[in-house]
Design a protein around this motif. Structure first.
Motif, PDB file in Angstrom:
ATOM      1  N   PRO A 135      45.203  25.756 -11.132  1.00 46.18           N
ATOM      2  CA  PRO A 135      45.676  25.214 -12.725  1.00 46.18           C
ATOM      3  C   PRO A 135      44.690  24.338 -13.491  1.00 46.18           C
ATOM      4  CG  PRO A 135      47.246  24.625 -10.717  1.00 46.18           C
ATOM      5  CD  PRO A 135      45.922  25.416 -10.428  1.00 46.18           C
ATOM      6  N   CYS A 137      51.923  28.852 -21.884  1.00 48.16           N
ATOM      7  CA  CYS A 137      53.207  28.707 -20.889  1.00 48.16           C
ATOM      8  C   CYS A 137      54.014  29.994 -21.016  1.00 48.16           C
ATOM      9  CB  CYS A 137      54.146  27.695 -21.846  1.00 48.16           C
ATOM     10  SG  CYS A 137      53.323  25.861 -21.716  1.00 48.16           S
ATOM     11  N   SER A 170      52.044  31.245 -17.594  1.00 45.15           N
ATOM     12  CA  SER A 170      52.773  30.471 -16.706  1.00 45.15           C
ATOM     13  C   SER A 170      52.168  29.151 -16.342  1.00 45.15           C
ATOM     14  CB  SER A 170      53.043  31.127 -15.112  1.00 45.15           C
ATOM     15  OG  SER A 170      53.248  32.563 -15.355  1.00 45.15           O
ATOM     16  N   MET A 171      51.863  28.456 -17.550  1.00 43.67           N
ATOM     17  CA  MET A 171      51.304  27.221 -17.406  1.00 43.67           C
ATOM     18  C   MET A 171      52.636  26.193 -17.374  1.00 43.67           C
ATOM     19  SD  MET A 171      48.979  24.923 -20.046  1.00 43.67           S
ATOM     20  CE  MET A 171      47.473  24.927 -19.123  1.00 43.67           C
ATOM     21  N   ASP A 172      52.528  25.331 -16.452  1.00 39.87           N
ATOM     22  CA  ASP A 172      53.460  24.287 -16.258  1.00 39.87           C
ATOM     23  C   ASP A 172      53.940  23.742 -17.600  1.00 39.87           C
ATOM     24  OD1 ASP A 172      55.252  22.396 -15.235  1.00 39.87           O
ATOM     25  OD2 ASP A 172      53.822  21.115 -14.951  1.00 39.87           O
ATOM     26  N   LYS A 216      55.195  20.857 -18.428  1.00 46.04           N
ATOM     27  CA  LYS A 216      55.144  19.414 -18.566  1.00 46.04           C
ATOM     28  C   LYS A 216      53.411  18.933 -18.935  1.00 46.04           C
ATOM     29  CE  LYS A 216      58.840  16.767 -16.410  1.00 46.04           C
ATOM     30  NZ  LYS A 216      59.276  16.302 -15.257  1.00 46.04           N
ATOM     31  N   SER A 217      52.909  19.846 -17.775  1.00 45.31           N
ATOM     32  CA  SER A 217      51.479  19.519 -18.089  1.00 45.31           C
ATOM     33  C   SER A 217      50.858  20.119 -19.372  1.00 45.31           C
ATOM     34  CB  SER A 217      50.777  20.448 -17.013  1.00 45.31           C
ATOM     35  OG  SER A 217      49.569  20.992 -17.333  1.00 45.31           O
TER      36      SER A 217
END
Ligand code: SF4
Length: 271
Positions: free
Chosen positions: A31, A86, A90-92, A94-95
């Motif tokens: 990540p 995102c 597939s980036m989180d 929230k982050s």
């Protein structure tokens, strides 16, 4: 196998990391790497927007108006890029939201600083928006790739700035600098780019820069003889490792292993 300049910092961290990734084909994306790539892309886009927005400045404007013009389309661009990461990477979310807030805050501060400088300049002597853009953004080659068969080395340089016929490599880092100077791996990376540029453009490169965006600081790296020797030695060690399987002696470091994405598959891991 041609060596990649970007592997140098990984090699300095732990030679086995590079070996596992390049020889054994374990290309683990963390990540943190994804975040780094995204921040890089957003920063590049921000710079393009600043350059474009500077063209709309005129001498009638005060610092606040200049700031508002510099910030035009910036927030929308940040949101759009983060959404892309995102959805496609597939980036989180929230982050992504946290990074978005931090980047927008940073961009506001940087735009304010630039707005005040621009206002001071045009208050002293009227200039067109394009002249101001040229003052703040000298000619630059972005993400310039150089391959050299003799050095057996390839590198993609974030920026090559050109001033008065001199070429300067610039590496953009999202983190913070050390108290003094630059991190060792960063100086080696700049030195490797300088070697590539000297061959490519046939002119000496005496200094490069690291832009540490975490503290908005530019730090120089001077191409001294020791640094040239050091980077050539590291490249030679990397060559030996890939071509002859000679992994340099290393001291296991539990701190490093605990943060390493290869700790689960690495037989030398102390975890
Ligand atoms: S787990 Fe430790 S020894 Fe293995 S590659 Fe990572 S840092 Fe190196």
């Amino acid at each position: 196998m041609m060596l990649n300049v970007s592997s140098i910092s990984e090699y300095v961290y732990c030679p086995l990391k590079v070996y596992l990734r390049q020889s054994e084909g374990h290309n683990i994306q963390t990540p943190a790497m994804l975040r780094g790539r995204m921040v890089h892309e957003v920063r590049r886009g921000f710079e393009e927007l600043l350059k474009r927005n500077l063209w709309s400045i005129n001498e009638e404007m005060n610092a606040k108006t200049i700031f508002e013009i510099l910030m035009e389309d910036v927030a929308e661009f940040v949101d759009k890029t983060l959404l892309k990461y995102c959805e496609k990477e597939s980036m989180d979310p929230k982050s992504a939201e946290t990074i978005s807030r931090k980047l927008k805050d940073d961009f506001e501060v940087e735009s304010w600083l630039m707005a005040v400088k621009v206002w001071k300049i045009i208050s002293n002597r009227p200039k067109s928006g394009s002249d101001i853009a040229d003052m703040f953004f000298p000619p630059v080659l972005l993400e310039f790739t150089i391959e050299n068969n003799e050095l057996n080395l390839r590198g993609k340089i974030d920026r090559i700035e050109i001033m008065d016929g001199y070429y300067y490599p610039v590496e953009v880092k999202s983190g913070l600098p050390p108290v003094k100077g630059v991190w060792k791996s960063d100086s080696l990376q700049i030195a490797a780019y300088a070697l590539l540029m000297e061959e490519e453009f046939n002119r000496e490169v005496s200094v490069g820069f690291i832009d540490y965006m975490g503290s908005c600081q530019r730090r120089p790296v001077f191409m001294e003889v020791n640094l040239r020797e050091e980077v050539l030695n590291v490249l030679e060690e990397m060559r030996m490792m890939f071509h002859e399987g000679v992994v340099p002696e290393m001291v296991q470091n539990p701190k490093k292993c605990s943060k390493c994405e290869y700790s689960e598959i690495c037989e030398y891991s102390t975890n």
